[in-house]
Scaffold this motif. Structure first.
Motif, PDB file in Angstrom:
ATOM      1  N   LEU A  25     -40.702  71.755  11.582  1.00  0.00           N
ATOM      2  CA  LEU A  25     -39.883  72.944  11.816  1.00  0.00           C
ATOM      3  C   LEU A  25     -40.036  73.425  13.259  1.00  0.00           C
ATOM      4  O   LEU A  25     -39.046  73.692  13.944  1.00  0.00           O
ATOM      5  CB  LEU A  25     -40.304  74.042  10.837  1.00  0.00           C
ATOM      6  N   PHE A  26     -41.280  73.516  13.717  1.00  0.00           N
ATOM      7  CA  PHE A  26     -41.511  73.985  15.079  1.00  0.00           C
ATOM      8  C   PHE A  26     -40.947  73.003  16.084  1.00  0.00           C
ATOM      9  O   PHE A  26     -40.432  73.379  17.121  1.00  0.00           O
ATOM     10  CB  PHE A  26     -43.013  74.184  15.338  1.00  0.00           C
ATOM     11  N   THR A  52     -29.332  76.821  15.406  1.00  0.00           N
ATOM     12  CA  THR A  52     -29.671  78.195  15.023  1.00  0.00           C
ATOM     13  C   THR A  52     -30.915  78.141  14.137  1.00  0.00           C
ATOM     14  O   THR A  52     -31.180  77.117  13.501  1.00  0.00           O
ATOM     15  CB  THR A  52     -28.532  78.846  14.217  1.00  0.00           C
ATOM     16  N   PRO A  53     -31.701  79.241  14.097  1.00  0.00           N
ATOM     17  CA  PRO A  53     -32.928  79.225  13.301  1.00  0.00           C
ATOM     18  C   PRO A  53     -32.687  78.821  11.846  1.00  0.00           C
ATOM     19  O   PRO A  53     -33.432  78.017  11.287  1.00  0.00           O
ATOM     20  CB  PRO A  53     -33.422  80.663  13.391  1.00  0.00           C
ATOM     21  N   LEU A 102     -41.330  80.815   6.214  1.00  0.00           N
ATOM     22  CA  LEU A 102     -41.566  80.250   7.541  1.00  0.00           C
ATOM     23  C   LEU A 102     -40.452  80.614   8.512  1.00  0.00           C
ATOM     24  O   LEU A 102     -40.654  80.654   9.729  1.00  0.00           O
ATOM     25  CB  LEU A 102     -41.635  78.727   7.456  1.00  0.00           C
ATOM     26  N   LEU A 103     -39.261  80.878   7.975  1.00  0.00           N
ATOM     27  CA  LEU A 103     -38.123  81.234   8.829  1.00  0.00           C
ATOM     28  C   LEU A 103     -38.434  82.458   9.668  1.00  0.00           C
ATOM     29  O   LEU A 103     -37.920  82.627  10.768  1.00  0.00           O
ATOM     30  CB  LEU A 103     -36.885  81.503   7.973  1.00  0.00           C
ATOM     31  N   TRP A 104     -39.299  83.306   9.118  1.00  0.00           N
ATOM     32  CA  TRP A 104     -39.742  84.495   9.834  1.00  0.00           C
ATOM     33  C   TRP A 104     -40.356  84.122  11.188  1.00  0.00           C
ATOM     34  O   TRP A 104     -40.154  84.801  12.191  1.00  0.00           O
ATOM     35  CB  TRP A 104     -40.758  85.227   8.943  1.00  0.00           C
ATOM     36  N   LEU A 105     -41.095  82.999  11.198  1.00  0.00           N
ATOM     37  CA  LEU A 105     -41.787  82.588  12.421  1.00  0.00           C
ATOM     38  C   LEU A 105     -40.828  82.091  13.483  1.00  0.00           C
ATOM     39  O   LEU A 105     -41.148  82.101  14.670  1.00  0.00           O
ATOM     40  CB  LEU A 105     -42.800  81.485  12.115  1.00  0.00           C
ATOM     41  N   ALA A 152     -35.519  83.691  12.288  1.00  0.00           N
ATOM     42  CA  ALA A 152     -34.281  83.824  11.517  1.00  0.00           C
ATOM     43  C   ALA A 152     -34.467  85.107  10.729  1.00  0.00           C
ATOM     44  O   ALA A 152     -35.561  85.374  10.261  1.00  0.00           O
ATOM     45  CB  ALA A 152     -34.128  82.641  10.568  1.00  0.00           C
ATOM     46  N   ALA A 153     -33.436  85.923  10.610  1.00  0.00           N
ATOM     47  CA  ALA A 153     -33.622  87.216   9.944  1.00  0.00           C
ATOM     48  C   ALA A 153     -33.615  87.026   8.436  1.00  0.00           C
ATOM     49  O   ALA A 153     -32.677  87.399   7.753  1.00  0.00           O
ATOM     50  CB  ALA A 153     -32.528  88.178  10.376  1.00  0.00           C
TER      51      ALA A 153
END
Lengths: 244, 213
Positions: A71-72, A87-88, A163-166, A169-170
């Motif tokens: 992901l990163f 996009t995230p 993980l999207l938080w990191l 992504a809202a």
């Protein structure tokens, strides 16, 4: 306490859209994972060494390198390397899809292998084409066996969406975190987060149980209605093909 | 747009390996905790009283169905005085215990019923029954599956970076941010994970075959 919930009410549109992002990531990610599971799982059973080897390498790569790194990598490294930015949310969908697709392919492979050999032979004896054989004989039987494992994988995928938080992504976690920082109600915020994720997980499990029931019905196996309420988030011991 | 910078990668590697030590430490301690706690849960689940089994099961389902990241961040925010690494290990251990308990359950179910009956015929106490007869047989069959959970825990340790444990991904992110070298550090970190986890999972598969699964 009341402070938290009044802020929650004020921010309800954001919370709603955050929840929507989480649901989107889960649904789209698992659809991609399902697609890849079948592609890679069927390729793993191919007679051609090249196809089989390719599937093996892809699966081991995505299972071995940890979802978080993937992901990163997609979010931070890919724009640097290629100049192309996702996009995230899309990053999340692609990473979840690739990672869980690799795990899912093992499920598909295992389920297809577990269909009795005689079924293949019967289909050959009836002069079915390979495609017809797969579609009418093998897959309907394998599919029933895949569903419980896919349910586990789906819950795992849902549990990764925070993980999207990191990667900013809202998503749902982001919005609740925001409200937490506004009000300082740490315990309430996290309990609410956990409760909502639990409800989502349970809803998905119920949905998958319904799917399993209909798949069993089509094979002429009947199941009682009680099984529908069962949670099935624990994995079976026999982790076919090594680590998950 | 830039390309893979080898000098940055060379510079970051020692840092990553330093973080890798913490990653390994968290995995080993977390697995130990999960192995012990999972056994306790599995035994508690077989208690004769419903007042024990129902709450244990409910907590287990809840922990298992909710995200590890939320549990970690929540625990870290609530217990600010505890060291992040300790929180990380405890949360990882508890989370995975809910999975390993299921593994133990299957292992315990796999012990033939006659063994229980023999214990009763010999009028062994419940404690002796578990200790001398059931567990030695159950645990042996369970070891490969526990190993698989250790591997998957290893791949989830990057979560600990979020609560500022200085493990590998934490080091990767901070080096990447300082030198704008995300490509190098994340590629390296991924490779380290691959190099460490793939041989281990091969080994586990071999062990599973040898124990006749």
């Amino acid at each position: 306490m009341s402070d938290f919930f009044s802020t929650l009410l004020d921010e309800l549109p954001q919370v709603g859209s955050g929840l929507w992002v989480t649901v989107q990531a889960t649904v789209l990610g698992s659809l991609l994972a399902l697609l890849l599971s079948f592609a890679l799982g069927l390729a793993a059973g191919s007679g051609l060494l090249l196809v089989r080897g390719f599937s093996r390498i892809v699966v081991e790569f995505f299972r071995g390198t940890s979802l978080y790194i993937q992901l990163f990598w997609l979010y931070y490294a890919m724009p640097q390397l290629t100049g192309y930015e996702l996009t995230p949310l899309l990053c999340g969908v692609v990473a979840f899809g690739l990672n869980y697709g690799a795990y899912g392919s093992e499920i598909v492979r295992g389920a297809i292998n577990s269909v009795p050999r005689a079924q293949y032979e019967a289909a050959v004896a009836l002069n079915m084409t390979p495609l017809h054989r797969m579609r009418k004989v093998i897959l309907p039987q394998a599919w029933v066996q895949m569903i419980p494992s896919f349910t586990n994988l789906l819950i795992q995928l849902l549990k990764c969406t925070p993980l999207l938080w990191l990667i900013s992504a809202a998503d749902f976690m982001t919005t609740i975190e925001h409200i937490r920082s506004l009000t300082g109600e740490t315990l309430t915020a996290y309990l609410l987060l956990l409760a909502v994720y639990f409800v989502l997980a349970y809803a998905l499990t119920l949905l998958m149980n319904l799917l399993e029931r209909s798949a069993k019905r089509r094979l002429g196996l009947h199941t009682g209605a009680r099984g529908l309420l069962k949670t099935r988030t624990a994995e079976a011991v026999a982790t076919a093909g090594g680590a998950r | 747009m830039n390309t893979f910078d080898r000098s940055a990668a060379g510079e970051a590697l020692p840092l990553l390996l330093e973080g890798f030590r913490v990653t390994l430490l968290a995995t080993v301690l977390g697995t130990l905790l999960a192995a012990v706690l999972g056994l306790a849960i599995a035994v508690a689940n077989r208690a004769p009283s419903r007042f024990v089994t129902v709450p244990v099961k409910a907590v287990m389902e809840f922990v298992r169905a909710t995200p590890l990241l939320v549990q970690l961040v929540g625990a870290a925010a609530l217990f600010t005085s505890v060291e992040p690494l300790t929180i990380g290990i405890v949360v990882l251990g508890v989370h995975y215990a809910t999975y390993t308990s299921e593994v133990y359950r299957a292992g315990i179910d796999g012990v033939p019923k006659g063994q229980w009956e023999a214990c009763r015929a010999l009028s062994l106490t419940p404690r002796r029954t578990w200790q001398a007869v059931i567990l030695p047989q159950a645990v042996r069959n369970v070891l490969p599956a526990l190993g698989n959970y250790a591997i998957s825990m290893f791949k989830e340790t990057p979560f600990l970076a979020v609560i500022t444990v200085h493990e590998m991904v934490f080091e990767a992110r901070s080096y990447g941010a300082d030198h704008f070298a995300y490509t190098e550090v994340f590629t390296l970190a991924g490779l380290v994970f691959l190099v460490a986890s793939y041989p281990t999972s091969l080994l586990m598969r071999k062990l599973e075959k040898r124990l006749g699964h």
